[in-house]
Design a protein around this motif. Sequence first.
Motif, mmCIF file in Angstrom:
data_model
loop_
_atom_site.group_PDB
_atom_site.id
_atom_site.type_symbol
_atom_site.label_atom_id
_atom_site.label_comp_id
_atom_site.label_asym_id
_atom_site.label_seq_id
_atom_site.Cartn_x
_atom_site.Cartn_y
_atom_site.Cartn_z
ATOM 1 N N GLU A 79 46.622 58.725 97.019
ATOM 2 C CA GLU A 79 47.176 58.654 98.367
ATOM 3 C C GLU A 79 47.965 57.359 98.576
ATOM 4 O O GLU A 79 47.578 56.323 98.082
ATOM 5 C CB GLU A 79 46.044 58.735 99.403
ATOM 6 N N GLY A 80 49.076 57.489 99.321
ATOM 7 C CA GLY A 80 49.830 56.288 99.678
ATOM 8 C C GLY A 80 50.834 55.872 98.633
ATOM 9 O O GLY A 80 52.013 55.843 98.878
ATOM 10 N N GLY A 81 50.386 55.602 97.428
ATOM 11 C CA GLY A 81 51.253 55.183 96.348
ATOM 12 C C GLY A 81 51.759 53.767 96.537
ATOM 13 O O GLY A 81 51.125 52.959 97.215
ATOM 14 N N ARG A 83 54.207 52.498 98.193
ATOM 15 C CA ARG A 83 54.599 52.035 99.530
ATOM 16 C C ARG A 83 53.447 51.250 100.170
ATOM 17 O O ARG A 83 53.642 50.152 100.682
ATOM 18 C CB ARG A 83 54.968 53.240 100.392
ATOM 19 N N THR A 84 52.233 51.816 100.109
ATOM 20 C CA THR A 84 51.085 51.131 100.722
ATOM 21 C C THR A 84 50.757 49.848 99.963
ATOM 22 O O THR A 84 50.371 48.853 100.565
ATOM 23 C CB THR A 84 49.844 52.039 100.761
ATOM 24 N N LEU B 217 44.357 45.064 104.286
ATOM 25 C CA LEU B 217 45.389 45.342 103.275
ATOM 26 C C LEU B 217 45.628 46.855 103.179
ATOM 27 O O LEU B 217 46.756 47.295 102.967
ATOM 28 C CB LEU B 217 44.955 44.803 101.902
ATOM 29 N N LYS B 218 44.559 47.628 103.353
ATOM 30 C CA LYS B 218 44.690 49.091 103.284
ATOM 31 C C LYS B 218 45.396 49.633 104.528
ATOM 32 O O LYS B 218 46.284 50.467 104.435
ATOM 33 C CB LYS B 218 43.285 49.693 103.166
ATOM 34 N N GLY B 221 49.552 49.596 105.542
ATOM 35 C CA GLY B 221 50.507 50.583 105.026
ATOM 36 C C GLY B 221 50.364 51.960 105.644
ATOM 37 O O GLY B 221 51.136 52.857 105.334
ATOM 38 N N HIS B 222 49.364 52.134 106.510
ATOM 39 C CA HIS B 222 49.153 53.456 107.114
ATOM 40 C C HIS B 222 49.815 53.539 108.485
ATOM 41 O O HIS B 222 49.979 52.534 109.155
ATOM 42 C CB HIS B 222 47.654 53.744 107.259
ATOM 43 N N TYR B 420 40.226 45.490 97.635
ATOM 44 C CA TYR B 420 41.294 46.482 97.806
ATOM 45 C C TYR B 420 41.495 47.278 96.512
ATOM 46 O O TYR B 420 41.530 48.505 96.515
ATOM 47 C CB TYR B 420 42.586 45.760 98.206
ATOM 48 N N ARG B 424 40.358 51.250 95.711
ATOM 49 C CA ARG B 424 41.347 52.234 95.261
ATOM 50 C C ARG B 424 40.872 52.924 93.995
ATOM 51 O O ARG B 424 41.177 54.081 93.749
ATOM 52 C CB ARG B 424 42.707 51.570 94.969
#
Lengths: 185, 498
Positions: A79-81, A83-84, B217-218, B221-222, B420, B424
């Motif tokens: 998810e995100g790749g 870009r995030t 940090l997560k 980007g959302h 982070y 992931r």
Amino acid sequence: MTVAKNDLMVGVVLIALAILYWLGADHIPNSILEGSIGADALPKMLGVALGILSLVLVLESFLAARAASAEGSHESPREGGWRTHRYALGMLCIGIGYVALVESIGYICAIAYLLAAVTLLAGGASRKVVIGFAVIGAIFFWALFVYVLEIRQPKGFWPDLWMSFRSTPAQSQSLLQLPSPHSAS
Amino acid sequence: MEAINIALGVLFGTPAILAAFAGVAYGIVGGAMPGISPSVAMALLVPFTFTMDPTTAIIMLASVYVGAEYGGSIPAILINTPGTNAAAATTIDGYALHQQGRGGEALGISLMAGVVGGLVGVIVLVALTGPLAKIALAFTPAAYFSLGILSLSVIASLTEGSLVKGLIMGVLGLMIATIGSDPISGVTRFTFGFPELFGGIHFVLVMMGVFAVSELLKQIGHRDEEQVERDSRIRLPKLRDWKRLWFPVSLGSALGTFEGITPGGGGAVASFLSYNEARRWSKHPEEFGKGSIEGIAAPEAANNTVAGTALIPTLSFGIPGSNSTAVLLGALLVHGMQPGPMLFAQNPKVMYGLYGGLFVANIAQLIIGLLIMTPCIWLVNRPKRYRLAAIYALVLSGVYSIDSSVLDLIVVLLAGVFGYVMKRLKFPMLPLVLGLMLGYMVESNFRRALLVSADDPMIFIQDRISLSLLALSALMIFGSAIWPSIKTIVLQRRRQPK
């Protein structure tokens, strides 16, 4: 990249870490206060444990990757790749900037920079609003920490600058200039 | 009777009631913000408690936990986004009710079920912590070492994902704990010449990094979450509603008690388990998933019960079962208290004050829950950019205030990046934090046991408690390792045509 391949790479990195950690533990000096079990005993055990567990992770992920390629299945990208990750890196750089600046420019300016930079990174706000938010936010945090909670925060160069303005011209000159080697004579 | 006197003395002789109300209010707001889990909300508050009296500080942090468990249900009901993991089960029927225009009713049921569950949790906590702590008095250094190993094994086995990854994180936590001076001889280890590392790496820094910074940090980007309707009003359940609610609330409280005491269980497991059981036993199972009031009451009672019962292993053995209790354990250690059997003897004021404080916190939840809805919705509606910026500023300001050290800021950022990356890669964070916290206990008792036995490792087998705990650890790891294979075989056999 698939989860199995990621785990394989992490496992290899962790094996290297286990070896380095064990070697570091081997260099821990002995103390006359301890018995035959010294300060290096638990770290060496942990180094071995990490090595074994990492090896198991590598084997698990290797078998999973092989099974996946044999079945011809492809995992969907995470998810995100990138870009995030780029945003996360930006956030981290802002934090590093804060660490680099806070002791020289002082808490109030550094926190204003942090608030403005994060708001700009997240996007969607006009510059005037960002500046207003940063200034009001910095004053709020400074008042909260320094005045309400009485917690010391870095002052930066501001007190020195203030002192140089408040002192007499002769004093301020002596504050701003380095002493000359001939001044004593 | 003496305990009640001490608790009343703390409540009325210190700012404990104010701390409980403030903690619950902050917890509800924190829990209501998606991405701010109870543990993050608590970790953010820890630096502020350094200057407080220990009793007030612990009551405030425990109250944040209570408030955050309820707060998580607000966005779960209003925007179908759980504020906390434990509120995920509430989204199923809570959001369905909100879509039918009954959001206020759903919020009221969530609040009342939470208050009842929370009070049950406090009663169980008071009843069980003392007797369990007395059992812990029989523990020798060998037994304490084995208890530390068991705790890490249980957490690594029960946390979501791979067992190997959980164990690796536990070992990494123990490895970080070895940085600094050795607990027996004082020899410095892995300090790389930095005098700031002689005292070791403070677990508060690692907690702030892996819980708060990694989450920031997560989140950056959302995209922004859905906005909450501003005219949402809370409506408490009526007497006729209680005829349907008493059973799911009791069921949720019972399962919350069990899951809270079990390390690694936590509010999320308790909520989903309660939801499923409530549906199984309900007279109206067809309503579940379409807006059942029982489907809100059961998980909310369960996760609020966990807020009390999860403190039982933390206080009696010094073993936290969840991220939130790990933060609370960290705060106890920061304030110079060692959780375990001696906590009652050495700090009765803190212990009984905490019991009283938690009782007040649950009452405060009812009052504040009714009052805070409007400001809470206003705060939840702030654009994410301002929230993230303010939280980042709060984290870095709070960290600097611990020791006025720039190195601490660097450690927090490094821990954030580590958290982070590892999140992931699906590595659990709780075993890492637990390993770091238990590192001192594990190593010092390991060395003490060997000193007592003249370096004979058989002491860990000869001590009966130690042997039982080590056998349990092996059973947990072995069981978790073979359980997926057993499950696969059973499922394959079921699928095979007869």
